[in-house]
Design a protein around this motif. Structure first.
Motif, PDB file in Angstrom:
ATOM      1  N   ILE B 283     113.690  69.502  -0.211  1.00 30.65           N
ATOM      2  CA  ILE B 283     114.199  70.044   1.061  1.00 30.65           C
ATOM      3  C   ILE B 283     113.098  70.243   2.097  1.00 30.65           C
ATOM      4  O   ILE B 283     113.392  70.541   3.255  1.00 30.65           O
ATOM      5  N   ALA B 284     111.853  70.080   1.720  1.00 30.60           N
ATOM      6  CA  ALA B 284     110.756  70.262   2.690  1.00 30.60           C
ATOM      7  C   ALA B 284     109.483  69.656   2.131  1.00 30.60           C
ATOM      8  O   ALA B 284     109.357  69.434   0.922  1.00 30.60           O
ATOM      9  N   HIS B 285     108.573  69.373   3.018  1.00 27.56           N
ATOM     10  CA  HIS B 285     107.174  69.120   2.659  1.00 27.56           C
ATOM     11  C   HIS B 285     106.400  70.309   3.195  1.00 27.56           C
ATOM     12  O   HIS B 285     106.523  70.653   4.376  1.00 27.56           O
ATOM     13  N   ASN B 286     105.649  70.961   2.346  1.00 29.60           N
ATOM     14  CA  ASN B 286     104.934  72.144   2.846  1.00 29.60           C
ATOM     15  C   ASN B 286     103.670  71.732   3.602  1.00 29.60           C
ATOM     16  O   ASN B 286     103.382  70.542   3.760  1.00 29.60           O
ATOM     17  N   ILE B 287     102.929  72.716   4.104  1.00 24.06           N
ATOM     18  CA  ILE B 287     101.784  72.386   4.973  1.00 24.06           C
ATOM     19  C   ILE B 287     100.684  71.637   4.231  1.00 24.06           C
ATOM     20  O   ILE B 287      99.821  71.029   4.830  1.00 24.06           O
ATOM     21  N   ILE B 292     108.826  70.376  -1.706  1.00 25.87           N
ATOM     22  CA  ILE B 292     109.478  71.621  -2.109  1.00 25.87           C
ATOM     23  C   ILE B 292     110.930  71.304  -2.447  1.00 25.87           C
ATOM     24  O   ILE B 292     111.618  70.625  -1.663  1.00 25.87           O
ATOM     25  N   ILE B 340     111.917  63.806   2.117  1.00 25.65           N
ATOM     26  CA  ILE B 340     112.912  64.872   2.151  1.00 25.65           C
ATOM     27  C   ILE B 340     114.293  64.257   1.958  1.00 25.65           C
ATOM     28  O   ILE B 340     114.600  63.215   2.536  1.00 25.65           O
TER      29      ILE B 340
END
Lengths: 382, 382
Positions: B283-287, B292, B340
């Motif tokens: 649901i996301a790529h973190n910094i 994620i 994602i």
């Protein structure tokens, strides 16, 4: 007829001596402690002039959400679409979804709920998610309030740079079916730092990152009406710092052994009382003479310190997990081993995932079983 | 309409490409692997001339229990009364309750089920429990088969001495509403010993204790028809030693990361395939650029080794838990970060409590979603 242990306990509702007679394992909510926790946080927020958006990821229960709204909460925060929709169906509104999604079907379920009256705020952290929300809302003929999700150090979801946030905010503002209302910056890593000053330092760092984002939005003519985040661990710091406009505390309604280690106000004193317990029964004495209880990792989430066990309101020992369905009572020095059939009330290691194991909360006050509340969003982490 | 993610996935049932399109987090059962596991254990038991009494504490699912019975199982074992009654209501019979209880109300629920056709075997480890079962069965006009629960080193429930077991067996035999049918000796502590020889040594010790009890019963004229116990970890040893007349394996249908570390046959090879997975979505790529996923400790029971993540059937990395609703994919060296929206299928740390978090099993074969089965006894650990 309620399911499982709640079905067995239903005939006890309203009985003055229902609490000591509960069939187990039964998840119980101490109504006095719960109401005191509710009032305590409400009072602090009012004094600080900040809002509360209690997080339902802890309780997943419409009755608790309703009482939070009655106490003046701005709305209820949810971690997942399934959780949010279950609470909406149970009459809870307005609702905020605090995590980004990657499913057009789930987005369509949200905008369908908006068609039926759900007042929704969602978070975004990438352009295609904004486009999906905008398309779905336009097709459904509804409008969504949108926050840009900021990474203030959590390294999970969200945008970290002020320019990145401004760009997404502008994209939201340009969509006719969306309304840019602000930002979210959740410092989850701060919440469980035990020492108050250490927690203050970390929270200031996180809120400093969020403040830089807010200032960049102000400069871009996109001032955020809502700056949301925070939790039970940081609530006092958030009330002091006032970077957030509202706090998303969740665990304060229940408390657990993990949060009890956190010195919430730097005074060493408990700010919130423990309101969540699991009532268990001694079902055997093992060959060493120790008491074995009828609950293990299927009734307690085990990711936290050992539960404390209370007998007749007095701390009596702690629970060691010895299987998915069994625990062992390790009694405090000088305490006798309780006889088979004895009920013990146990605190829980970690409240959110423990509540997620149970379908019902048994609401008790003194020795009375007042009610049994469904946990409507139990298991709905989709 | 099914609840939660299963409701979202219902329209995919029967579709050839349903599996890659599942909304998540979705608990899936690989039908081919499940059926192979079922056949493998059935074949070994037949060769050994021993019975199987598969334990439903792992799956809590009537469809799986039905297939185990169809494959020749003697009956289904349950850990708790709630679990047993839910499976009986779903049509499963005969049923064995493998833990002692300390509640007359629960006993009465069992004898009411017996009035309605449930063929029940229960365990006892103290005189007052025998009296309660006898009274309840007599009042209900039914008969119960009873095993004496023996402690073979587990230090949880049960009687450890041969003379203690003989005394209880005699008390059971003297009750007109009960029938003494044998003993149970579960060596739970043996199941997860990784090394085959070390596990053999510990199992021999445990089974030696049980054999002494069986011989004492023989000498007292109370020969046990049933000697039940064992599990996935000890199944081969139990088939070799033949102290048990039947084995209560549970996890073999699914397998998990914890059991994968156990060298089940001393050959280093996998005896059972992994059949249980959780499908998740990025649901996301973190910094930091890491992926994620949308599942944490509310979708996985976290008491075991990290889940392996598979993409298109190939191992791709492992999952670190970063919250109750979030995980982080740590990719294997050389693997790119999935985009994602990508679905990953993850093994689970520990199958029994993971299944207990979910209401439905998505049954898949190749890329098809064949069916969605309810987990009827989910959460019923009362």
């Amino acid at each position: 007829m309620r399911r499982g242990v709640a079905g067995l306990n239903e005939p006890l509702i309203g009985l003055r001596n229902g609490r000591p007679r509960l069939e187990t394992p039964a998840l119980i909510l101490d109504a006095d402690a719960f109401e005191a926790n509710l009032q305590a946080l409400t009072g602090m927020a009012r004094t600080a002039g900040l809002g509360l958006r209690p997080h339902a990821k802890s309780h997943k229960c419409a009755e608790i959400a309703r009482r939070q709204l009655d106490a003046g909460a701005l709305g209820i925060a949810c971690a997942k679409v399934g959780e949010l929709l279950a609470l909406f169906e149970a009459g809870i509104n307005p609702l905020m979804l605090t995590a980004p999604v990657a499913s057009r079907l789930k987005i369509d379920r949200l905008t369908e709920a908006a068609q039926r009256g759900a007042v929704l705020t969602v978070v975004v952290d990438r352009p295609d998610l904004i486009a999906d929300y905008a398309d779905s809302a336009r097709e459904a003929g509804v409008s969504l309030d949108v926050l840009v999700e900021c990474d203030v150090g959590q390294r999970r979801t969200g945008v970290a740079t002020p320019e990145g946030v401004v760009a997404l905010a502008r994209q939201v503002a340009d969509e006719s079916s969306l309304r840019f209302v602000g930002v979210q910056g959740y410092a989850g890593f701060v919440q469980h730092i035990f020492d108050h000053e250490a927690r203050r330092t970390e929270n200031r760092l996180a809120m400093g990152r969020l403040l830089a984002i807010v200032e960049a939005l102000d400069a871009a003519g996109l001032s955020p009406a809502i700056v949301t985040g925070g939790g039970t661990g940081s609530h006092l710091l958030d009330f002091e710092d006032k970077v957030l406009t509202e706090v998303q505390a969740g665990s304060y309604v229940f408390m657990d052994e993990d949060y009890r280690r956190v010195d919430l106000h730097g005074t060493g004193a408990d700010v919130f009382g423990t309101a969540l317990f699991l009532t268990v029964t001694v079902i055997a004495h093992n060959i060493r003479g120790e008491a074995i209880i009828d609950a293990g990792s299927k009734s307690f989430a085990v990711d936290g310190p050992a539960p404390r066990a209370y007998l007749d309101g007095r701390e009596f020992g702690s629970i060691a997990f010895v299987g998915d369905e069994f625990g062992r009572l390790d009694t405090l020095p000088g305490k006798p081993v309780p006889s088979i059939g004895t009920r013990l009330e146990c605190s829980v290691p970690h409240c959110d995932p423990t509540v997620n194991l149970h379908d019902f909360l048994h609401v008790v006050r003194a020795d009375k079983l007042e009610d049994i509340w469904p946990i409507e969003a139990r298991g709905l982490s989709d």
